[in-house]
Design a protein around this motif. Structure first.
Motif, PDB file in Angstrom:
ATOM      1  N   GLU A  81       0.849  -1.185   0.000  1.00 22.30           N
ATOM      2  CA  GLU A  81       0.000   0.000   0.000  1.00 22.30           C
ATOM      3  C   GLU A  81       0.893   1.246   0.000  1.00 22.30           C
ATOM      4  OE1 GLU A  81      -2.842  -0.403   3.169  1.00 22.30           O
ATOM      5  OE2 GLU A  81      -3.930  -1.981   2.102  1.00 22.30           O
ATOM      6  N   ILE A 221      -4.574   3.886  -4.296  1.00 19.24           N
ATOM      7  CA  ILE A 221      -4.967   4.352  -2.960  1.00 19.24           C
ATOM      8  C   ILE A 221      -6.388   3.904  -2.621  1.00 19.24           C
ATOM      9  CG2 ILE A 221      -5.603   6.439  -1.659  1.00 19.24           C
ATOM     10  CD1 ILE A 221      -3.194   7.821  -2.920  1.00 19.24           C
ATOM     11  N   ALA A 222      -7.254   3.934  -3.620  1.00 17.21           N
ATOM     12  CA  ALA A 222      -8.653   3.544  -3.400  1.00 17.21           C
ATOM     13  C   ALA A 222      -8.776   2.088  -2.947  1.00 17.21           C
ATOM     14  CB  ALA A 222      -9.456   3.756  -4.679  1.00 17.21           C
ATOM     15  N   PHE A 224      -6.566   0.618  -0.860  1.00 18.98           N
ATOM     16  CA  PHE A 224      -5.905   0.422   0.435  1.00 18.98           C
ATOM     17  C   PHE A 224      -6.875  -0.190   1.444  1.00 18.98           C
ATOM     18  CE2 PHE A 224      -2.399   3.937   0.186  1.00 18.98           C
ATOM     19  CZ  PHE A 224      -1.832   3.268  -0.879  1.00 18.98           C
ATOM     20  N   LYS A 229      -6.395   6.459   3.933  1.00 15.49           N
ATOM     21  CA  LYS A 229      -6.438   6.984   2.578  1.00 15.49           C
ATOM     22  C   LYS A 229      -6.414   8.510   2.597  1.00 15.49           C
ATOM     23  CE  LYS A 229      -9.287   3.068   1.066  1.00 15.49           C
ATOM     24  NZ  LYS A 229     -10.569   2.655   0.430  1.00 15.49           N
TER      25      LYS A 229
END
Length: 268
Positions: A81, A221-222, A224, A229
């Motif tokens: 991540e 990122i979406a 994670f 976030k």
């Protein structure tokens, strides 16, 4: 008055480039095609690349790390991540350009690369030696690939770049310092001159590549699951929190910083 002139010039450039349009020619020049040398075009897109990478390196990676954001060479792996390191951001731009119809080549090389595949050889190794001496761009015609080539110094301008390369387990050089010439960005194009339309296509391909890799980062990122976030919008990490600019905000900043020099070449 000077600031007013700069603002007007910048706005004109932004409108021209973002629309990708070609100004209507007068009757006197309707039979003539505006031309730019390949050296002019590659230097122009190289300068925009410098602006983009500096902004990403300092305002996203450097400032983001201070807020707890992570960046990793394996950022696209499901279990990692993190966001892309600056060199991988450039690779993402290059990959997207490669998928386009624009015959523009872009890659990053060095005499001490982390990835052995990026080590300069032959003519490029020779010219890179000159770049390390005077940091001046090197232009030549690659006889083997039949492309016009331009090499530009890639300077360590941020502490994040230096520390990452020095500490990497596969590094072949661990004493990099700020200001060192760490490598060179190499650009290639098959013709010695470009029309106005082809020049605009080169700029558009580069900017599309920038937007694509930045969007890939936000998409990552979406997904994670174990990390907080960042909020995506009009704020940057420098605002003091988990913030990231939207693709539009990021690209607008690049255009604002690069458009004056770009316009100078286009209206030359």
């Amino acid at each position: 008055m000077k600031n007013t002139i700069y603002t007007i010039a910048t706005i004109c450039s932004l409108v021209l480039i973002s629309c990708g349009g070609v100004p209507e020619k007068s009757k006197e020049t309707s039979s003539e095609e505006m031309k730019f040398s390949v050296a002019e075009v590659l230097e122009m897109v190289s300068k925009e690349n410098d602006v983009t990478r500096t902004l990403y390196t300092k305002a996203i990676v450097g400032a983001g790390k201070k807020q707890g954001m992570k960046f990793d060479e394996d950022w696209q792996k499901e279990e990692v991540e993190a966001g892309p390191l600056p060199a991988l951001f450039l690779r993402g731009v290059a990959n997207d350009i490669r998928k386009s119809e624009v015959p523009l080549g872009l890659y990053l090389g060095s005499d001490f690369p982390i990835n052995k595949a990026n080590k300069f050889e032959g003519k490029q190794a020779e010219l890179f030696g000159k770049i390390k001496e005077n940091r001046a761009p090197q232009h030549f015609f690659d006889e083997e690939q039949k492309v016009y080539t331009a090499m530009f110094a890639d300077v360590a301008g941020a502490a994040a770049c230096v520390s990452c390369h020095n500490k990497h387990e596969q590094t072949t050089k661990s004493d990099w310092k700020l200001g060192d010439v760490m490598g060179a960005t190499t650009w290639q194009y098959p013709t010695d001159s470009l029309s106005y339309a082809s020049t605009m296509a080169v700029l558009k391909a580069y900017r599309n590549g920038t937007k694509a890799i930045y969007q890939d980062y936000l998409d990552e990122i979406a997904q994670f699951k174990n990390s907080k976030k960042p909020e995506i919008g009009d704020k940057w990490p420098s605002a003091g929190g988990l913030y990231l600019p939207s693709p539009e905000v990021f690209l607008d900043s690049v255009r604002e910083l690069a458009s004056y020099e770009t316009m100078t070449v286009l209206l030359k």
